[in-house]
Design a protein around this motif. Structure first.
Motif, PDB file in Angstrom:
ATOM      1  N   THR A 112       0.856  -1.176   0.000  1.00 57.58           N
ATOM      2  CA  THR A 112       0.000   0.000   0.000  1.00 57.58           C
ATOM      3  C   THR A 112       0.894   1.229   0.000  1.00 57.58           C
ATOM      4  OG1 THR A 112      -1.678  -1.145   1.314  1.00 57.58           O
ATOM      5  CG2 THR A 112      -1.829   1.247   1.227  1.00 57.58           C
ATOM      6  N   LEU A 113       0.606   2.188  -0.860  1.00 54.11           N
ATOM      7  CA  LEU A 113       1.360   3.440  -0.819  1.00 54.11           C
ATOM      8  C   LEU A 113       0.432   4.618  -1.008  1.00 54.11           C
ATOM      9  CD1 LEU A 113       1.917   4.529  -3.993  1.00 54.11           C
ATOM     10  CD2 LEU A 113       3.444   2.594  -3.948  1.00 54.11           C
ATOM     11  N   THR A 114       0.833   5.736  -0.400  1.00 55.21           N
ATOM     12  CA  THR A 114       0.049   6.963  -0.479  1.00 55.21           C
ATOM     13  C   THR A 114       0.934   8.059  -1.057  1.00 55.21           C
ATOM     14  OG1 THR A 114      -1.276   6.301   1.429  1.00 55.21           O
ATOM     15  CG2 THR A 114      -1.313   8.629   0.833  1.00 55.21           C
ATOM     16  N   ILE A 115       0.430   8.734  -2.079  1.00 56.27           N
ATOM     17  CA  ILE A 115       1.165   9.801  -2.745  1.00 56.27           C
ATOM     18  C   ILE A 115       0.472  11.118  -2.443  1.00 56.27           C
ATOM     19  CG2 ILE A 115       1.919  10.724  -4.971  1.00 56.27           C
ATOM     20  CD1 ILE A 115       1.821   7.774  -5.989  1.00 56.27           C
ATOM     21  N   GLU A 120       5.451  13.418  -2.536  1.00 53.41           N
ATOM     22  CA  GLU A 120       6.056  12.559  -1.502  1.00 53.41           C
ATOM     23  C   GLU A 120       5.264  11.264  -1.407  1.00 53.41           C
ATOM     24  OE1 GLU A 120       8.864  12.984   0.385  1.00 53.41           O
ATOM     25  OE2 GLU A 120       9.235  14.775  -0.807  1.00 53.41           O
ATOM     26  N   LEU A 121       5.982  10.163  -1.217  1.00 54.76           N
ATOM     27  CA  LEU A 121       5.373   8.836  -1.178  1.00 54.76           C
ATOM     28  C   LEU A 121       5.698   8.169   0.158  1.00 54.76           C
ATOM     29  CD1 LEU A 121       5.723   6.194  -3.972  1.00 54.76           C
ATOM     30  CD2 LEU A 121       6.313   5.620  -1.654  1.00 54.76           C
ATOM     31  N   SER A 135       9.312   4.616   1.430  1.00 53.99           N
ATOM     32  CA  SER A 135       9.462   6.063   1.453  1.00 53.99           C
ATOM     33  C   SER A 135      10.117   6.497   0.150  1.00 53.99           C
ATOM     34  CB  SER A 135      10.342   6.464   2.645  1.00 53.99           C
ATOM     35  OG  SER A 135      10.560   7.851   2.650  1.00 53.99           O
ATOM     36  N   GLY A 136       9.551   7.517  -0.508  1.00 56.67           N
ATOM     37  CA  GLY A 136      10.140   7.927  -1.769  1.00 56.67           C
ATOM     38  C   GLY A 136       9.506   9.149  -2.359  1.00 56.67           C
ATOM     39  N   ARG A 144       9.304   5.898  -7.272  1.00 54.78           N
ATOM     40  CA  ARG A 144      10.504   5.250  -6.719  1.00 54.78           C
ATOM     41  C   ARG A 144      10.477   5.353  -5.201  1.00 54.78           C
ATOM     42  NH1 ARG A 144      13.071   7.878 -11.271  1.00 54.78           N
ATOM     43  NH2 ARG A 144      13.744   6.287 -12.738  1.00 54.78           N
ATOM     44  N   ALA A 145      10.794   4.244  -4.536  1.00 53.31           N
ATOM     45  CA  ALA A 145      10.790   4.245  -3.069  1.00 53.31           C
ATOM     46  C   ALA A 145      11.806   3.254  -2.538  1.00 53.31           C
ATOM     47  CB  ALA A 145       9.396   3.882  -2.552  1.00 53.31           C
TER      48      ALA A 145
END
Length: 196
Positions: A112-115, A120-121, A135-136, A144-145
């Motif tokens: 799961t990722l939040t932008i 910022e990710l 984190s990315g 990219r993270a």
């Protein structure tokens, strides 16, 4: 412990370089920088530059969105980790990774990722590759993270990178990670969909 984490961070840097080289070669040559033509000024004269042409006003540049608005939000998906390959120079025997039978850190997991609007990710993953924080940054359609384990001193901790690119309504990419001593390398394809 410090040596192990240092070694893992070095591996992340190496994986990032390899991934950048691969993504750069797939996309072809980068576009040539645009250069404005020089203006010739007769001798004895000075060039006048209009204030608006000299530089964009701070309010104008702040109004432009940093990232495509379609990427802002939360994205979810699954992975199926498999034994990863490491390219070695010719005639070099990789004794460390030949011992890897491919039975650990393989199988399914979730991501799961939040932008945010600033690109910022932040995210998290769980499953066969362990619990990790992501984190990315997003640049254009590229995601990219870093992949950093919640328990960095665990013998099963995996360190690495997540890379992806927006394709229509999905983010398609890959996870590439390795153990702290780099004896275990795993990778997984990912396909993320935006959460409603």
């Amino acid at each position: 412990m410090r040596h192990r984490v240092s070694k893992a961070l070095s591996l992340i840097a190496i994986l990032s370089l390899v991934a950048c080289e691969k993504s750069g070669s797939e996309g072809g040559a980068p576009p040539a920088p645009s250069v404005a033509p020089a203006t010739t000024v007769p001798s004895g004269k000075t060039a006048e530059v209009a204030p608006s042409a000299a530089a964009p006003s701070p309010s104008a540049s702040a109004a432009l969105p940093a990232e495509p608005p379609g990427l802002v939000g939360t994205w979810e998906g699954r992975y199926d980790a498999k034994k990863g390959e490491v390219e070695m120079p010719p005639k070099v025997k990789d004794k460390v990774r030949t011992k890897d039978d491919g039975k650990v850190a393989v199988g399914p997991g979730t991501l799961t990722l939040t932008i945010g609007p600033d690109g910022e990710l932040k995210g998290k993953t769980s499953g066969a590759l362990g619990a990790a924080a992501l984190s990315g940054k997003v640049e254009g359609d590229e995601v990219r993270a870093t992949f950093f384990p919640e328990d960095a001193v665990s013998k099963d901790a995996m360190f690495g990178i997540v890379q992806g690119k927006r394709k229509d309504d999905k983010i398609v990419g890959r996870i590439r990670v390795a153990s702290g001593d780099a004896s275990v390398v795993r990778e997984a394809e990912i396909e993320l969909k935006k959460k409603d």
